[in-house]
Write a protein that holds these residues in place. Sequence first.
Motif, PDB file in Angstrom:
ATOM      1  N   MET A   1       0.835  -1.201   0.000  1.00  0.00           N
ATOM      2  CA  MET A   1       0.000   0.000   0.000  1.00  0.00           C
ATOM      3  C   MET A   1       0.871   1.254   0.000  1.00  0.00           C
ATOM      4  N   ALA A   2       0.328   2.351  -0.516  1.00  0.00           N
ATOM      5  CA  ALA A   2       1.077   3.592  -0.582  1.00  0.00           C
ATOM      6  C   ALA A   2       1.103   4.258   0.767  1.00  0.00           C
ATOM      7  N   PRO A   3       2.084   5.176   0.967  1.00  0.00           N
ATOM      8  CA  PRO A   3       2.190   5.843   2.264  1.00  0.00           C
ATOM      9  C   PRO A   3       0.973   6.648   2.626  1.00  0.00           C
ATOM     10  N   ASN A   4       0.149   7.032   1.651  1.00  0.00           N
ATOM     11  CA  ASN A   4      -1.001   7.883   1.941  1.00  0.00           C
ATOM     12  C   ASN A   4      -2.297   7.103   2.090  1.00  0.00           C
ATOM     13  N   ASP A   5      -2.195   5.804   2.384  1.00  0.00           N
ATOM     14  CA  ASP A   5      -3.397   5.007   2.618  1.00  0.00           C
ATOM     15  C   ASP A   5      -4.222   5.617   3.734  1.00  0.00           C
ATOM     16  N   SER A   6      -5.556   5.462   3.665  1.00  0.00           N
ATOM     17  CA  SER A   6      -6.454   6.040   4.666  1.00  0.00           C
ATOM     18  C   SER A   6      -7.016   4.976   5.566  1.00  0.00           C
ATOM     19  N   ALA A   7      -7.497   5.423   6.755  1.00  0.00           N
ATOM     20  CA  ALA A   7      -8.241   4.540   7.647  1.00  0.00           C
ATOM     21  C   ALA A   7      -9.600   5.153   7.857  1.00  0.00           C
ATOM     22  N   GLU A   8     -10.575   4.349   8.248  1.00  0.00           N
ATOM     23  CA  GLU A   8     -11.961   4.824   8.284  1.00  0.00           C
ATOM     24  C   GLU A   8     -12.157   5.923   9.295  1.00  0.00           C
ATOM     25  N   THR A   9     -11.745   5.732  10.507  1.00  0.00           N
ATOM     26  CA  THR A   9     -11.872   6.750  11.541  1.00  0.00           C
ATOM     27  C   THR A   9     -10.748   6.579  12.528  1.00  0.00           C
ATOM     28  N   ILE A  10     -10.550   7.602  13.361  1.00  0.00           N
ATOM     29  CA  ILE A  10      -9.521   7.492  14.399  1.00  0.00           C
ATOM     30  C   ILE A  10      -9.838   6.350  15.340  1.00  0.00           C
ATOM     31  N   GLY A  11     -11.146   6.157  15.621  1.00  0.00           N
ATOM     32  CA  GLY A  11     -11.515   5.055  16.508  1.00  0.00           C
ATOM     33  C   GLY A  11     -11.185   3.708  15.892  1.00  0.00           C
ATOM     34  N   GLU A  12     -11.358   3.570  14.566  1.00  0.00           N
ATOM     35  CA  GLU A  12     -11.113   2.304  13.893  1.00  0.00           C
ATOM     36  C   GLU A  12      -9.627   2.049  13.749  1.00  0.00           C
ATOM     37  N   ALA A  13      -8.858   3.153  13.440  1.00  0.00           N
ATOM     38  CA  ALA A  13      -7.451   2.959  13.090  1.00  0.00           C
ATOM     39  C   ALA A  13      -6.506   3.003  14.258  1.00  0.00           C
ATOM     40  N   THR A  14      -6.861   3.752  15.312  1.00  0.00           N
ATOM     41  CA  THR A  14      -5.893   3.908  16.389  1.00  0.00           C
ATOM     42  C   THR A  14      -6.319   3.319  17.709  1.00  0.00           C
ATOM     43  N   SER A  15      -7.585   3.505  18.134  1.00  0.00           N
ATOM     44  CA  SER A  15      -7.949   2.998  19.451  1.00  0.00           C
ATOM     45  C   SER A  15      -7.904   1.486  19.483  1.00  0.00           C
ATOM     46  N   THR A  16      -8.207   0.829  18.354  1.00  0.00           N
ATOM     47  CA  THR A  16      -8.123  -0.627  18.316  1.00  0.00           C
ATOM     48  C   THR A  16      -6.682  -1.072  18.404  1.00  0.00           C
ATOM     49  N   VAL A  17      -5.797  -0.302  17.710  1.00  0.00           N
ATOM     50  CA  VAL A  17      -4.367  -0.602  17.812  1.00  0.00           C
ATOM     51  C   VAL A  17      -3.912  -0.469  19.247  1.00  0.00           C
ATOM     52  N   VAL A  18      -4.322   0.643  19.869  1.00  0.00           N
ATOM     53  CA  VAL A  18      -3.926   0.862  21.252  1.00  0.00           C
ATOM     54  C   VAL A  18      -4.451  -0.245  22.145  1.00  0.00           C
ATOM     55  N   GLY A  19      -5.675  -0.707  21.849  1.00  0.00           N
ATOM     56  CA  GLY A  19      -6.240  -1.786  22.649  1.00  0.00           C
ATOM     57  C   GLY A  19      -5.427  -3.056  22.550  1.00  0.00           C
ATOM     58  N   ARG A  20      -4.723  -3.275  21.424  1.00  0.00           N
ATOM     59  CA  ARG A  20      -3.928  -4.478  21.244  1.00  0.00           C
ATOM     60  C   ARG A  20      -2.546  -4.315  21.836  1.00  0.00           C
ATOM     61  N   ARG A  21      -2.118  -3.094  22.071  1.00  0.00           N
ATOM     62  CA  ARG A  21      -0.763  -2.856  22.523  1.00  0.00           C
ATOM     63  C   ARG A  21      -0.709  -2.943  24.037  1.00  0.00           C
ATOM     64  N   LYS A  22       0.148  -3.829  24.559  1.00  0.00           N
ATOM     65  CA  LYS A  22       0.126  -4.138  25.987  1.00  0.00           C
ATOM     66  C   LYS A  22       0.407  -2.915  26.844  1.00  0.00           C
ATOM     67  N   THR A  23       1.420  -2.130  26.482  1.00  0.00           N
ATOM     68  CA  THR A  23       1.751  -0.985  27.315  1.00  0.00           C
ATOM     69  C   THR A  23       0.558  -0.064  27.453  1.00  0.00           C
ATOM     70  N   GLY A 206     -12.463   4.855   3.824  1.00  0.00           N
ATOM     71  CA  GLY A 206     -13.448   5.418   2.918  1.00  0.00           C
ATOM     72  C   GLY A 206     -12.996   6.808   2.520  1.00  0.00           C
ATOM     73  N   ASP A 207     -13.980   7.678   2.345  1.00  0.00           N
ATOM     74  CA  ASP A 207     -13.669   9.036   1.919  1.00  0.00           C
ATOM     75  C   ASP A 207     -13.618  10.006   3.091  1.00  0.00           C
ATOM     76  N   THR A 208     -13.668   9.488   4.332  1.00  0.00           N
ATOM     77  CA  THR A 208     -13.782  10.394   5.476  1.00  0.00           C
ATOM     78  C   THR A 208     -12.451  10.724   6.142  1.00  0.00           C
ATOM     79  N   THR A 209     -11.436   9.874   5.979  1.00  0.00           N
ATOM     80  CA  THR A 209     -10.213  10.029   6.781  1.00  0.00           C
ATOM     81  C   THR A 209      -8.959   9.870   5.957  1.00  0.00           C
ATOM     82  N   SER A 210      -7.977  10.687   6.253  1.00  0.00           N
ATOM     83  CA  SER A 210      -6.652  10.563   5.670  1.00  0.00           C
ATOM     84  C   SER A 210      -5.675  10.152   6.756  1.00  0.00           C
ATOM     85  N   VAL A 211      -4.901   9.095   6.515  1.00  0.00           N
ATOM     86  CA  VAL A 211      -3.867   8.648   7.442  1.00  0.00           C
ATOM     87  C   VAL A 211      -2.550   8.620   6.687  1.00  0.00           C
ATOM     88  N   THR A 212      -1.586   9.428   7.116  1.00  0.00           N
ATOM     89  CA  THR A 212      -0.305   9.503   6.438  1.00  0.00           C
ATOM     90  C   THR A 212       0.834   9.526   7.447  1.00  0.00           C
TER      91      THR A 212
END
Length: 418
Positions: A1-23, A206-212
């Motif tokens: 994927m390209a560096p400018n790939d998007s994620a749907e929302t901050i909740g979808e892209a980051t809070s789930t990641v944080v939930g998986r990260r032990k620290t 989708g068209d709502t979020t940019s993640v770079t």
Amino acid sequence: MAPNDSAETIGEATSTVVGRRKTARYIVPVAVAGVAAATIGLVPALASSGDPDLPKISAQELIEKIAASDEEQLSGTFKISTDLGLPLDGLAGSLVPGGGGEGKDGGAAAPQDKLMELTSGTHTLRVAADGPERQKLSVLGDASEYSVIHNQDEVWAYDSKSDEVYHAEAPEGRDGGEHAEKAPKGTVGAAATPKDFAEKALAAAGDTTSVTVDGTAQVAGRDAYQLLIKPKQSGSTIGSVRIAVDAENGVPLKFTLSAASGGKAVVDAGFTKVDFAKPAASTFAFTPPKGAKVTEADELETGKDERGAAQKALPGQLAELDGLAGEGGFNVIGKGWTSIAEIKSPGGKGLPEAGSGDMPAEAQGFLDALGDKVTGKFGSGTVFKTRLVNALLTDDGSVYVGAVTKDALVRAADAAAK
């Protein structure tokens, strides 16, 4: 994927990641400072001058690195500044049970009271973690310190200013037992590998979020990549979320939430010092100082004092709100960053009238200071504003709330009135 790939929302892209990260899971109580809210598992940092020259990395690869991070031990100092545009200190003191730490019932050291202070102003904190069994958070004052310590099956809180202690048993599943690492079935983002997770998060874009990946930074002496999350939609009050990620171990080191209106960051928090070595066992040892007043959690839970009675009543209050949604009066308008929650109150009842006796004078004054009168096809109402979340309360009792502008709320209410 390209560096400018998007994620749907901050909740979808980051809070789930944080939930998986032990620290992050162990430091989530620390992250109460993010609030809001939401949000958020904040384990932040302050960037210093001089951007390091690091290998190129895509957004997907950086999200994989966060998801793969397995750091269980750390200690450090960080600062957090929160500016929601609200007089939260005064509000907490008047509306939160026992708020302000001046309660005469002996529960002033209770975490739910003291940590409310982190939702406004600038604070310096010390944090330490040693796996799921031991964590410590200290809020440093000018001549005092407030600490919350989780050591295996006990939780202690101590306020040196009032010389009061709060003691409780650790919640089940937080003591490193057999249930500590088990996630509920169907947990969002429970991908087999970090790569699977990152691909799913970005494929849902989708068209709502940019993640770079937006350059690099040096944070508390450590090289970091900067993950930039921005809404593509107009009408959101959120301008961007920037997370500095440790280039070596993938731990988020900085969190900055900026408003679309510009100005000072809504939340800006970050490490000034961080060490990923195992903290000394003595860090988590606590014995109440001689003469300190000790309040046991079960005294509050059984309602033996005014604070306890208020806290015991809280589940009932929440049940009423839950029932409100369950009656079919809860609806989500729109999607992504401009989602608006529409809530229909039973009987079409709006806010109590000033002087009716149904609302404390402090609360009425607070709401009046925030409110803007508006009109539309829906009739008339009042918009209550912060820098991040706005809410429209119509005179017939409908509520429209979201991280959107006043105009967006009015448009949503007009559309619902058709």
